[in-house]
Scaffold this motif. Structure first.
Motif, PDB file in Angstrom:
ATOM      1  N   GLU A   1       0.990 -33.824   6.198  1.00  0.00           N
ATOM      2  CA  GLU A   1      -0.421 -34.077   6.528  1.00  0.00           C
ATOM      3  C   GLU A   1      -1.268 -32.819   6.381  1.00  0.00           C
ATOM      4  N   GLY A   2      -0.607 -31.666   6.166  1.00  0.00           N
ATOM      5  CA  GLY A   2      -1.327 -30.402   6.026  1.00  0.00           C
ATOM      6  C   GLY A   2      -1.899 -29.873   7.314  1.00  0.00           C
ATOM      7  N   VAL A   3      -1.230 -30.188   8.445  1.00  0.00           N
ATOM      8  CA  VAL A   3      -1.786 -29.809   9.750  1.00  0.00           C
ATOM      9  C   VAL A   3      -1.023 -28.653  10.405  1.00  0.00           C
ATOM     10  N   LEU A   4      -0.044 -28.085   9.722  1.00  0.00           N
ATOM     11  CA  LEU A   4       0.697 -26.967  10.298  1.00  0.00           C
ATOM     12  C   LEU A   4      -0.018 -25.650  10.002  1.00  0.00           C
TER      13      LEU A   4
ATOM     14  N   LYS B   1      -3.805 -25.147  13.747  1.00  0.00           N
ATOM     15  CA  LYS B   1      -4.660 -26.231  13.258  1.00  0.00           C
ATOM     16  C   LYS B   1      -4.590 -27.441  14.183  1.00  0.00           C
ATOM     17  N   LEU B   2      -3.379 -27.747  14.664  1.00  0.00           N
ATOM     18  CA  LEU B   2      -3.227 -28.919  15.521  1.00  0.00           C
ATOM     19  C   LEU B   2      -3.824 -28.714  16.908  1.00  0.00           C
ATOM     20  N   ASP B   3      -3.966 -27.470  17.360  1.00  0.00           N
ATOM     21  CA  ASP B   3      -4.698 -27.213  18.605  1.00  0.00           C
ATOM     22  C   ASP B   3      -6.126 -27.735  18.474  1.00  0.00           C
TER      23      ASP B   3
ATOM     24  N   SER C   1       2.067 -24.736  21.684  1.00  0.00           N
ATOM     25  CA  SER C   1       1.748 -24.883  20.265  1.00  0.00           C
ATOM     26  C   SER C   1       2.426 -23.842  19.375  1.00  0.00           C
ATOM     27  N   SER C   2       2.954 -22.778  19.960  1.00  0.00           N
ATOM     28  CA  SER C   2       3.730 -21.823  19.148  1.00  0.00           C
ATOM     29  C   SER C   2       5.000 -22.471  18.600  1.00  0.00           C
ATOM     30  N   ASN C   3       5.374 -23.633  19.176  1.00  0.00           N
ATOM     31  CA  ASN C   3       6.565 -24.357  18.708  1.00  0.00           C
ATOM     32  C   ASN C   3       6.289 -25.281  17.519  1.00  0.00           C
ATOM     33  N   ILE C   4       5.016 -25.500  17.190  1.00  0.00           N
ATOM     34  CA  ILE C   4       4.675 -26.505  16.180  1.00  0.00           C
ATOM     35  C   ILE C   4       5.354 -26.221  14.848  1.00  0.00           C
TER      36      ILE C   4
END
Length: 323
Positions: free
Chosen positions: A45-48, A63-65, A112-115
């Motif tokens: 999805e290009g969200v990383l 980005k996901l944040d 979110s550092s785990n994403i």
């Protein structure tokens, strides 16, 4: 296997539940389903990756944040029962509807550092009663005991929801076929004792003496004063660590330390400590700063930080007593 959906669960008149509160919870969970889908798509999805800007906390946003934060704002700001909302990612509160019954606070994507390494992350939310017809900043300054509901969604191997409406804690599992959260376990209880702890050991040199003493005793195991061995776990995502405690017990600690003496603690009172403390207490556990009950703290600002020690009551009482 339970066939009780979240919708059916929220039709029960228990705890603080009202039709309006149930509707607000549904709105939050709708956003979480969208966030879950984006996480499942990930790189496709290009969200990383980084959004290349910082939030109000001075943390680099993913980005996901940004996407998760906006998704929750969009659905809650237009909800007729939401008077205002506040996000860990934003400097100030966001006004919503006049005469809204509730205020919603949230951490849109905890851990979110785990994403980018495909490990667990979560969304945390807290719901307070609204005080005025038109929401003001001071309306959010309520102690955690005022919360009418709190919960989190864990995006892991299974997507799960933990929820309290002031009548115990329930766990739900997301069914990928029906797209519904199904009740997995109700009336969660945490054992008063444990042999498992969660803490970031890299900060050990900065801890105060009471925490140094407590962790030192745990590490001595059977050869020390505790006369039993302990295991350490650390997910680097509060949702993951608290979920483990709700499932199998334990104690979680992010204590005050001297690494940055100007900060009273690492975790945010309104977005993390209060909702997690409400759930832990509703499950029979305890939650303190080391010096006082977290849910009794009178907030002074939206992004206030506090030390957090929560989980198995015997252990929380012991380390709090050392303070």
């Amino acid at each position: 296997m339970s066939n009780i959906t979240l919708s059916r669960y929220l039709e029960q008149k228990k705890g603080n539940l009202t039709p309006a509160l149930a509707s607000v919870i549904h709105a939050i969970i709708h956003s979480c389903k969208i966030i879950d889908r984006l996480l499942q798509k990930g790189a496709i999805e290009g969200v990383l990756g980084s959004a290349e800007n910082e939030n109000i906390q001075g943390e680099t946003q993913k980005k996901l944040d940004v996407i998760s934060n906006q998704e929750l704002i969009d659905i809650l700001q237009s909800h007729p029962s939401v008077g205002g909302l506040a996000s860990e990612e934003l400097d100030t509160f966001t006004a919503a509807q006049e005469n809204g019954d509730y205020l919603v606070l949230f951490d849109p994507l905890d851990g979110s550092s785990n994403i980018d390494i495909n490990m667990c992350v979560g969304t945390i939310f807290s719901i307070l009663p609204a005080k005025n017809t038109i929401t003001q900043a001071n309306d959010f300054m309520q102690p955690g005991v005022n919360q009418v509901a709190a919960g989190y969604v864990l995006y892991g191997p299974s997507t799960m929801l933990a929820l309290t409406i002031g009548a115990g804690v329930a766990l739900f599992t997301f069914d990928i076929d029906s797209k519904e959260f199904i009740l997995s376990k109700d009336n969660i209880t945490i054992d008063t004792s444990t042999q498992e702890f969660a803490i970031n050991m890299s900060n050990q040199r900065h801890w105060e003496a009471p925490v140094q003493r407590y962790i030192g005793e745990l590490l001595e195991g059977k050869t020390g004063v505790r006369k039993k061995d302990f295991n350490m776990r650390w997910v680097a995502c509060m949702v993951g660590d608290i979920h483990r405690i709700l499932c199998r017990g334990g104690i979680f600690m992010y204590p005050y330390d001297l690494k940055n003496p100007e900060k009273a603690g690492r975790l945010r009172l309104m977005y993390e400590a209060n909702p997690m403390s409400m759930m832990i207490e509703q499950a029979g556990g305890s939650a303190t700063t080391g010096r006082m009950r977290i849910l009794e703290i009178e907030p002074t600002e939206l992004h206030q930080r506090v030390p957090v020690i929560l989980g198995a009551t015997d252990e929380v009482n012991l380390v709090t007593g050392y303070h």
